[in-house]
Design a protein around this motif. Structure first.
Motif, PDB file in Angstrom:
ATOM      1  N   ALA A   1       0.821  -1.215   0.000  1.00  0.00           N
ATOM      2  CA  ALA A   1       0.000   0.000   0.000  1.00  0.00           C
ATOM      3  C   ALA A   1       0.857   1.268   0.000  1.00  0.00           C
ATOM      4  CB  ALA A   1      -0.919   0.001   1.224  1.00  0.00           C
ATOM      5  N   LEU A   2       2.150   1.133   0.240  1.00  0.00           N
ATOM      6  CA  LEU A   2       3.031   2.290   0.252  1.00  0.00           C
ATOM      7  C   LEU A   2       3.243   2.810  -1.170  1.00  0.00           C
ATOM      8  CD1 LEU A   2       5.727   0.988   2.764  1.00  0.00           C
ATOM      9  CD2 LEU A   2       3.962   2.723   3.202  1.00  0.00           C
ATOM     10  N   PRO A   3       3.213   4.125  -1.373  1.00  0.00           N
ATOM     11  CA  PRO A   3       3.337   4.672  -2.730  1.00  0.00           C
ATOM     12  C   PRO A   3       4.690   4.420  -3.390  1.00  0.00           C
ATOM     13  CG  PRO A   3       3.329   6.443  -1.102  1.00  0.00           C
ATOM     14  CD  PRO A   3       3.016   5.169  -0.367  1.00  0.00           C
ATOM     15  N   ASP A   4       5.732   4.229  -2.597  1.00  0.00           N
ATOM     16  CA  ASP A   4       7.068   4.021  -3.165  1.00  0.00           C
ATOM     17  C   ASP A   4       7.407   2.556  -3.403  1.00  0.00           C
ATOM     18  OD1 ASP A   4       7.866   6.789  -3.274  1.00  0.00           O
ATOM     19  OD2 ASP A   4       7.956   6.718  -1.088  1.00  0.00           O
ATOM     20  N   VAL A   5       6.450   1.665  -3.173  1.00  0.00           N
ATOM     21  CA  VAL A   5       6.673   0.227  -3.375  1.00  0.00           C
ATOM     22  C   VAL A   5       5.838  -0.245  -4.561  1.00  0.00           C
ATOM     23  CG1 VAL A   5       6.387  -2.065  -2.360  1.00  0.00           C
ATOM     24  CG2 VAL A   5       7.241  -0.171  -0.957  1.00  0.00           C
ATOM     25  N   ALA A   6       6.534  -0.773  -5.577  1.00  0.00           N
ATOM     26  CA  ALA A   6       5.847  -1.282  -6.768  1.00  0.00           C
ATOM     27  C   ALA A   6       5.359  -2.713  -6.563  1.00  0.00           C
ATOM     28  CB  ALA A   6       6.783  -1.220  -7.973  1.00  0.00           C
ATOM     29  N   GLY A   7       5.994  -3.443  -5.644  1.00  0.00           N
ATOM     30  CA  GLY A   7       5.586  -4.817  -5.387  1.00  0.00           C
ATOM     31  C   GLY A   7       6.543  -5.499  -4.438  1.00  0.00           C
ATOM     32  N   LEU A   8       6.255  -6.757  -4.170  1.00  0.00           N
ATOM     33  CA  LEU A   8       7.093  -7.580  -3.303  1.00  0.00           C
ATOM     34  C   LEU A   8       8.036  -8.417  -4.153  1.00  0.00           C
ATOM     35  CD1 LEU A   8       4.352  -8.806  -0.809  1.00  0.00           C
ATOM     36  CD2 LEU A   8       6.068  -7.029  -0.410  1.00  0.00           C
ATOM     37  N   SER A   9       9.141  -8.839  -3.569  1.00  0.00           N
ATOM     38  CA  SER A   9      10.111  -9.675  -4.270  1.00  0.00           C
ATOM     39  C   SER A   9      10.689 -10.709  -3.311  1.00  0.00           C
ATOM     40  CB  SER A   9      11.254  -8.821  -4.829  1.00  0.00           C
ATOM     41  OG  SER A   9      12.267  -9.636  -5.376  1.00  0.00           O
ATOM     42  N   ALA A  10      10.894 -11.912  -3.816  1.00  0.00           N
ATOM     43  CA  ALA A  10      11.531 -12.963  -3.028  1.00  0.00           C
ATOM     44  C   ALA A  10      13.038 -12.770  -2.956  1.00  0.00           C
ATOM     45  CB  ALA A  10      11.203 -14.332  -3.611  1.00  0.00           C
TER      46      ALA A  10
ATOM     47  N   ASP B   1      14.937  -4.537  -6.409  1.00  0.00           N
ATOM     48  CA  ASP B   1      14.905  -3.971  -7.749  1.00  0.00           C
ATOM     49  C   ASP B   1      14.307  -2.578  -7.666  1.00  0.00           C
ATOM     50  OD1 ASP B   1      15.227  -3.795 -10.502  1.00  0.00           O
ATOM     51  OD2 ASP B   1      13.818  -5.397 -10.980  1.00  0.00           O
ATOM     52  N   ILE B   2      14.463  -1.827  -8.746  1.00  0.00           N
ATOM     53  CA  ILE B   2      13.885  -0.496  -8.863  1.00  0.00           C
ATOM     54  C   ILE B   2      13.092  -0.461 -10.151  1.00  0.00           C
ATOM     55  CG2 ILE B   2      14.347   1.972  -9.051  1.00  0.00           C
ATOM     56  CD1 ILE B   2      17.043   1.375  -7.629  1.00  0.00           C
ATOM     57  N   GLN B   3      11.883   0.067 -10.077  1.00  0.00           N
ATOM     58  CA  GLN B   3      11.009   0.137 -11.250  1.00  0.00           C
ATOM     59  C   GLN B   3      10.770   1.590 -11.624  1.00  0.00           C
ATOM     60  OE1 GLN B   3       7.398  -2.266 -11.228  1.00  0.00           O
ATOM     61  NE2 GLN B   3       6.283  -0.476 -11.928  1.00  0.00           N
TER      62      GLN B   3
ATOM     63  N   SER C   1       7.664   1.877 -16.489  1.00  0.00           N
ATOM     64  CA  SER C   1       7.784   0.428 -16.648  1.00  0.00           C
ATOM     65  C   SER C   1       6.546  -0.262 -16.110  1.00  0.00           C
ATOM     66  CB  SER C   1       8.990  -0.121 -15.895  1.00  0.00           C
ATOM     67  OG  SER C   1      10.170   0.460 -16.383  1.00  0.00           O
ATOM     68  N   SER C   2       6.288  -1.442 -16.610  1.00  0.00           N
ATOM     69  CA  SER C   2       5.242  -2.271 -16.003  1.00  0.00           C
ATOM     70  C   SER C   2       5.876  -3.564 -15.563  1.00  0.00           C
ATOM     71  CB  SER C   2       4.117  -2.553 -17.010  1.00  0.00           C
ATOM     72  OG  SER C   2       4.639  -3.266 -18.106  1.00  0.00           O
ATOM     73  N   GLY C   3       5.268  -4.197 -14.577  1.00  0.00           N
ATOM     74  CA  GLY C   3       5.817  -5.463 -14.079  1.00  0.00           C
ATOM     75  C   GLY C   3       7.001  -5.213 -13.190  1.00  0.00           C
ATOM     76  N   GLY C   4       7.945  -6.161 -13.180  1.00  0.00           N
ATOM     77  CA  GLY C   4       9.149  -6.031 -12.410  1.00  0.00           C
ATOM     78  C   GLY C   4       9.051  -6.546 -10.996  1.00  0.00           C
ATOM     79  N   SER C   5       7.863  -6.966 -10.579  1.00  0.00           N
ATOM     80  CA  SER C   5       7.760  -7.488  -9.219  1.00  0.00           C
ATOM     81  C   SER C   5       7.349  -8.946  -9.269  1.00  0.00           C
ATOM     82  CB  SER C   5       6.740  -6.693  -8.404  1.00  0.00           C
ATOM     83  OG  SER C   5       5.448  -6.899  -8.895  1.00  0.00           O
ATOM     84  N   GLU C   6       7.697  -9.639  -8.206  1.00  0.00           N
ATOM     85  CA  GLU C   6       7.343 -11.038  -8.078  1.00  0.00           C
ATOM     86  C   GLU C   6       6.271 -11.155  -7.010  1.00  0.00           C
ATOM     87  OE1 GLU C   6      10.827 -13.310  -7.174  1.00  0.00           O
ATOM     88  OE2 GLU C   6      12.073 -11.840  -8.155  1.00  0.00           O
ATOM     89  N   GLY C   7       5.094 -10.696  -7.269  1.00  0.00           N
ATOM     90  CA  GLY C   7       4.040 -10.704  -6.261  1.00  0.00           C
ATOM     91  C   GLY C   7       3.604 -12.105  -5.885  1.00  0.00           C
ATOM     92  N   SER C   8       2.764 -12.169  -4.858  1.00  0.00           N
ATOM     93  CA  SER C   8       2.307 -13.466  -4.384  1.00  0.00           C
ATOM     94  C   SER C   8       1.148 -13.961  -5.190  1.00  0.00           C
ATOM     95  CB  SER C   8       1.902 -13.383  -2.929  1.00  0.00           C
ATOM     96  OG  SER C   8       0.877 -12.452  -2.745  1.00  0.00           O
TER      97      SER C   8
ATOM     98  N   VAL D   1      11.569  -8.361   4.577  1.00  0.00           N
ATOM     99  CA  VAL D   1      10.652  -7.941   3.527  1.00  0.00           C
ATOM    100  C   VAL D   1      11.480  -7.580   2.306  1.00  0.00           C
ATOM    101  CG1 VAL D   1       8.840  -6.319   2.869  1.00  0.00           C
ATOM    102  CG2 VAL D   1       9.063  -7.025   5.258  1.00  0.00           C
ATOM    103  N   GLY D   2      11.137  -8.156   1.158  1.00  0.00           N
ATOM    104  CA  GLY D   2      11.789  -7.843  -0.102  1.00  0.00           C
ATOM    105  C   GLY D   2      10.843  -7.042  -0.977  1.00  0.00           C
ATOM    106  N   VAL D   3      11.322  -5.898  -1.467  1.00  0.00           N
ATOM    107  CA  VAL D   3      10.464  -5.024  -2.253  1.00  0.00           C
ATOM    108  C   VAL D   3      11.115  -4.621  -3.567  1.00  0.00           C
ATOM    109  CG1 VAL D   3       9.313  -4.080  -0.214  1.00  0.00           C
ATOM    110  CG2 VAL D   3      11.274  -2.873  -1.180  1.00  0.00           C
ATOM    111  N   VAL D   4      10.242  -4.236  -4.496  1.00  0.00           N
ATOM    112  CA  VAL D   4      10.637  -3.534  -5.706  1.00  0.00           C
ATOM    113  C   VAL D   4      10.222  -2.090  -5.466  1.00  0.00           C
ATOM    114  CG1 VAL D   4      10.293  -3.300  -8.185  1.00  0.00           C
ATOM    115  CG2 VAL D   4      10.290  -5.577  -7.136  1.00  0.00           C
TER     116      VAL D   4
END
Length: 111
Positions: A26-35, A98-100, A104-111, A62-65
């Motif tokens: 939900a944070l604006p600076d986080v594009a997604g989660l990453s393993a 990672d940084i998105q 860009s679209s994608g780039g995260s490894e969501g659940s 916690v791993g983030v993009v």
């Protein structure tokens, strides 16, 4: 330890990982989660592991993009701040995998 108490503990760990993941994404600076680069930032559960949040006995990782723009130490502090109320006193470690770019679209490894 086996039995109902262990199952209940594992389910609580799963629920905590999911609550943490929701708070972080939900944070604006986080594009997604990453393993992470070695796929070790996960919480195991029935079915597919929950990627991007590892709830362990002695810590939470916690791993983030991150979205490009804000300095990465500030992104990590924001993630840690979102997780600490859910951490039950455990230390919180943040991996920026990672940084998105906004374009860009994608780039995260969501659940």
């Amino acid at each position: 330890m086996n039995g109902p108490a262990n199952v209940a503990g594992l389910r609580e760990r799963e629920r905590r990982a999911e609550r943490i993941g929701a708070a972080v994404t939900a944070l604006p600076d986080v594009a997604g989660l990453s393993a992470g680069p070695r796929a070790q930032v996960v919480t195991y559960r029935v079915g597919a592991p929950y990627t991007g949040v590892a709830v362990r006995d002695g810590e939470i990782e916690v791993g983030v993009v991150a979205r490009r723009g804000r300095p990465l130490p500030q992104v990590a502090d924001a993630v840690r701040g979102a997780v600490l109320p859910l951490a039950d006193g455990l230390p919180v470690n943040v991996l920026i995998a990672d940084i998105q770019d906004d374009a860009s679209s994608g780039g995260s490894e969501g659940s």
